[in-house]
Write a protein that holds these residues in place. Sequence first.
Motif, short mmCIF file in Angstrom:
data_model
loop_
_atom_site.label_atom_id
_atom_site.label_comp_id
_atom_site.label_asym_id
_atom_site.label_seq_id
_atom_site.Cartn_x
_atom_site.Cartn_y
_atom_site.Cartn_z
N MET A 175 91.64 61.32 53.32
CA MET A 175 91.93 62.76 53.49
C MET A 175 93.43 63.02 53.57
N ALA A 176 94.14 62.23 54.41
CA ALA A 176 95.57 62.44 54.58
C ALA A 176 96.31 62.15 53.28
N ALA A 177 95.87 61.10 52.58
CA ALA A 177 96.51 60.76 51.31
C ALA A 177 96.31 61.88 50.29
N ALA A 178 95.09 62.43 50.25
CA ALA A 178 94.78 63.51 49.31
C ALA A 178 95.63 64.73 49.63
N LYS A 179 95.78 65.02 50.91
CA LYS A 179 96.58 66.18 51.31
C LYS A 179 98.02 65.99 50.82
N ARG A 180 98.54 64.75 50.98
CA ARG A 180 99.90 64.46 50.53
C ARG A 180 100.03 64.63 49.02
N GLU A 181 98.98 64.25 48.31
CA GLU A 181 99.00 64.34 46.84
C GLU A 181 98.58 65.71 46.34
N LYS A 182 98.39 66.63 47.27
CA LYS A 182 97.97 68.00 46.94
C LYS A 182 96.63 68.03 46.21
N GLU B 252 80.79 59.50 51.22
CA GLU B 252 81.33 59.25 52.56
C GLU B 252 82.31 60.35 52.92
N ILE B 253 82.52 60.54 54.25
CA ILE B 253 83.51 61.54 54.66
C ILE B 253 84.90 60.93 54.52
N SER B 254 85.81 61.69 53.91
CA SER B 254 87.13 61.13 53.61
C SER B 254 88.06 61.14 54.81
N CYS B 255 87.75 61.97 55.85
CA CYS B 255 88.68 62.05 56.98
C CYS B 255 88.64 60.79 57.83
N ASN B 256 87.55 60.05 57.75
CA ASN B 256 87.43 58.84 58.57
C ASN B 256 87.38 57.60 57.68
N LEU B 257 87.85 57.73 56.44
CA LEU B 257 87.77 56.64 55.48
C LEU B 257 89.18 56.13 55.20
N GLU B 258 89.46 54.91 55.66
CA GLU B 258 90.80 54.38 55.47
C GLU B 258 90.96 53.91 54.02
N ALA B 259 92.08 54.25 53.41
CA ALA B 259 92.33 53.83 52.04
C ALA B 259 92.59 52.34 52.02
N THR B 260 91.89 51.63 51.13
CA THR B 260 92.10 50.19 51.03
C THR B 260 92.50 49.85 49.59
N CYS C 4 81.94 67.73 60.69
CA CYS C 4 81.55 68.84 59.81
C CYS C 4 80.87 68.35 58.54
N ARG C 5 81.04 67.06 58.20
CA ARG C 5 80.40 66.45 57.04
C ARG C 5 80.69 67.21 55.74
N PHE C 6 81.86 67.78 55.65
CA PHE C 6 82.18 68.64 54.52
C PHE C 6 83.07 67.91 53.51
N CYS C 7 83.88 66.94 54.01
CA CYS C 7 84.93 66.36 53.17
C CYS C 7 84.41 65.14 52.42
N MET C 8 83.19 65.25 51.88
CA MET C 8 82.55 64.13 51.21
C MET C 8 83.29 63.72 49.94
N VAL C 9 83.45 62.42 49.74
CA VAL C 9 83.99 61.88 48.49
C VAL C 9 83.11 60.71 48.06
N LYS C 10 83.27 60.34 46.79
CA LYS C 10 82.50 59.21 46.28
C LYS C 10 83.44 58.02 46.11
N VAL C 11 83.06 56.90 46.68
CA VAL C 11 83.84 55.67 46.47
C VAL C 11 83.06 54.80 45.50
N LYS C 12 83.73 54.37 44.43
CA LYS C 12 83.04 53.61 43.40
C LYS C 12 82.47 52.32 43.98
N GLY C 13 81.21 52.05 43.69
CA GLY C 13 80.60 50.81 44.15
C GLY C 13 79.86 50.96 45.47
N ARG C 14 79.96 52.12 46.12
CA ARG C 14 79.23 52.32 47.37
C ARG C 14 78.09 53.29 47.11
N PRO C 15 76.96 53.05 47.74
CA PRO C 15 75.75 53.80 47.36
C PRO C 15 75.79 55.28 47.70
N LYS C 16 76.43 55.65 48.85
CA LYS C 16 76.34 57.05 49.27
C LYS C 16 77.72 57.69 49.33
#
Lengths: 156, 505
Positions: free
Chosen positions: B28-35, B67-75, B53-65
């Motif tokens: 989420m923070a990275a996306a905000k930085r990248e506008k 995920e919320i981006s605010c609690n997802l650390e970029a790896t 709020c379960r609103f900031c859902m994103v899709k990570v390639k290779g994962r089945p469901k």
Amino acid sequence: MMIFSEALKEKIRSYLERYETKRSAILPVLHEIQKEFTYIDDEHILTLEKDFGLNRVHVREVVTFYSAYLTEKPKKFRILFCDSVSCHIEGTQKVMAKIEDFMSSYKKKEKELPFSLEGVPCLGVCGGAPAMFVNEDRYLNVSCDNVEAILKKYDH
Amino acid sequence: MGTVETKEEVTFKLNGIDVTVPKGTTVMAAAKREKVAIPHFCWHPGLSVAGVCRFCMVKVKGRPKLEISCNLEATPGMEVDTVSDEVKDSHKWALEFHLANHPLDCPICDQAGECGLQKYYMSVGKYNSQMTEEKVLKPKALDVGDKLVLDTERCILCSRCVRFENEVTKTGGLGIFDRGDRAIIGTYGDEKITHNYQENLVDICPVGAFTSKEFRFKQRVWFLKEKSSICPGCSTGCAVSIHAKPEMETYFRVKPRYDKKVNGHWMCDKGREILSGLDKKERLENSYLQDQDEFSTCERPDMINHLNSLLSRFRGKKISLLVSAQYTNEEYERLFSFFVEKMGVRSIFQWRSKEEKLNDFDGILLRGDRNPNTRGLLDALRKFHILKEVENEFEACLTSSSDLIFAFSPLLSSSFSSFEEDLARLSKLKSCVCLFTTSYQARDYIGFNSLIPLVSFPEKTGHYTNYKGEKRELEGAYPSFIHEGFDVCELVNELDSNIKASLRA
């Protein structure tokens, strides 16, 4: 101000020490209070804040979240009647209606009602459906025929 | 908080483009930085992650469901997608659930125009509602604080306000009571929130649940203009923006601007009171000359001439300056370069509040020195070789037996409880006192030789120097609706050129 007994205070202290943050101990602490007073009201919550440093808002959030914590003084006998699937099939609705009838007879006689009735989720004894608790006592295979006799045991 | 300070970096793909961020940064923070806009309600860069709020859902390639981006650390090597149909669909239905019990009372809601629900309905919603159930009714228009009104029906339970109370002010005054669709935000019983940071709750509330008593029903936000400024309420110098409607000649509200070094995302409620006294009816609108115990208005050029004649009349006699620490560095510079260097004035007094407790600090933002530019004033004085400490020299000025006093009054009378008393005492002096002020009150004190209207802080650019010595820039200035008002620098320039002309003649 309602004062906690020494034994209760000791128990609360032991729970508070057990966790990293005091907030984590709210659930067991509330159970102890309900065991002693049968319900949890503002006075208890404020005493927790004053004497044990638990934020009153945090405590109240927990109390209002779980319906198993009572915020008002309950009737002398609490009837918890299972209204999940197995018991429902075996006739929960009819038995509960019978209990309601029984309870309304108190009103006609202008006697104080010592019972309260709540539907609750599965009690884990589907083999003995319909099942109910009266306070801590468990009854299986409750039916319209025997329920009155059971309740009369409590109020004579 | 969104980012963690480390030197290690990770590179991941955001919508197919490589993005490099410090290790520990959330998507989420990275996306905000990248506008890249990911819709969100509960995430706030100044608060902890709740993920409710379960609103900031994103899709990570290779994962089945999703995920919320605010609690997802970029790896490293992660491939995140925020724009596919699957993701868009999840945003849409998340929004429908947020609106399930929302009263949709936008026409009477103060948040309309800056509401997250409205914004996201237009950008990611636009569905036809499938909800046919009755809405759950909840308490409305609750008085939960000196400055707050709470509507629990509009609330979407993002818990930003609860986290603010727990993490920033550490007062823990708000909680979520009850459960499921009956859950409501509230204080304990009938208690009220009383701390000095209440209006931040209005700022961070993404919907119209918390509204400001002060601003409620005053103005639709889309009519407001916004200009960046610095809060003159104390020596912290918080970055703020001032919202006004120039065509109505009215200032409406002050909001904090993000400034990592000074105030972060917040500002205090005292700082929002700076607009009191800025209404046209409370401002000194014209120049006034005293003539036989009466003030009469005069034109700008006449006032300049009058001041110039005073300066020549009192040449060689004792001229003093009485200045408050509420002007900009540029104004001090101009003022002293004229009065000290040209006119040889050596007696300069600081006009400070009697009740100020310089070393007070509330632990968050508000400081006891209720002047924005004490440091700037002292620096300017030192530059002109006048050594001073921070002290109230009002009494010293009264007893200085000066012949002519140019008094530059505080611009914020709200931080000066003794302002009127000071005016009364100053006006009774035998000396000739010229008062430069913004306040209409000055007209009640007939003893002044002349009253010169000034423009106030939202109407000027320049710099303050805050308590740490940082330069704080007032970036945007509204055109002053006090048309006869003087800008201090301009005024001094005119005096200066007139003096030059008279010397040449």
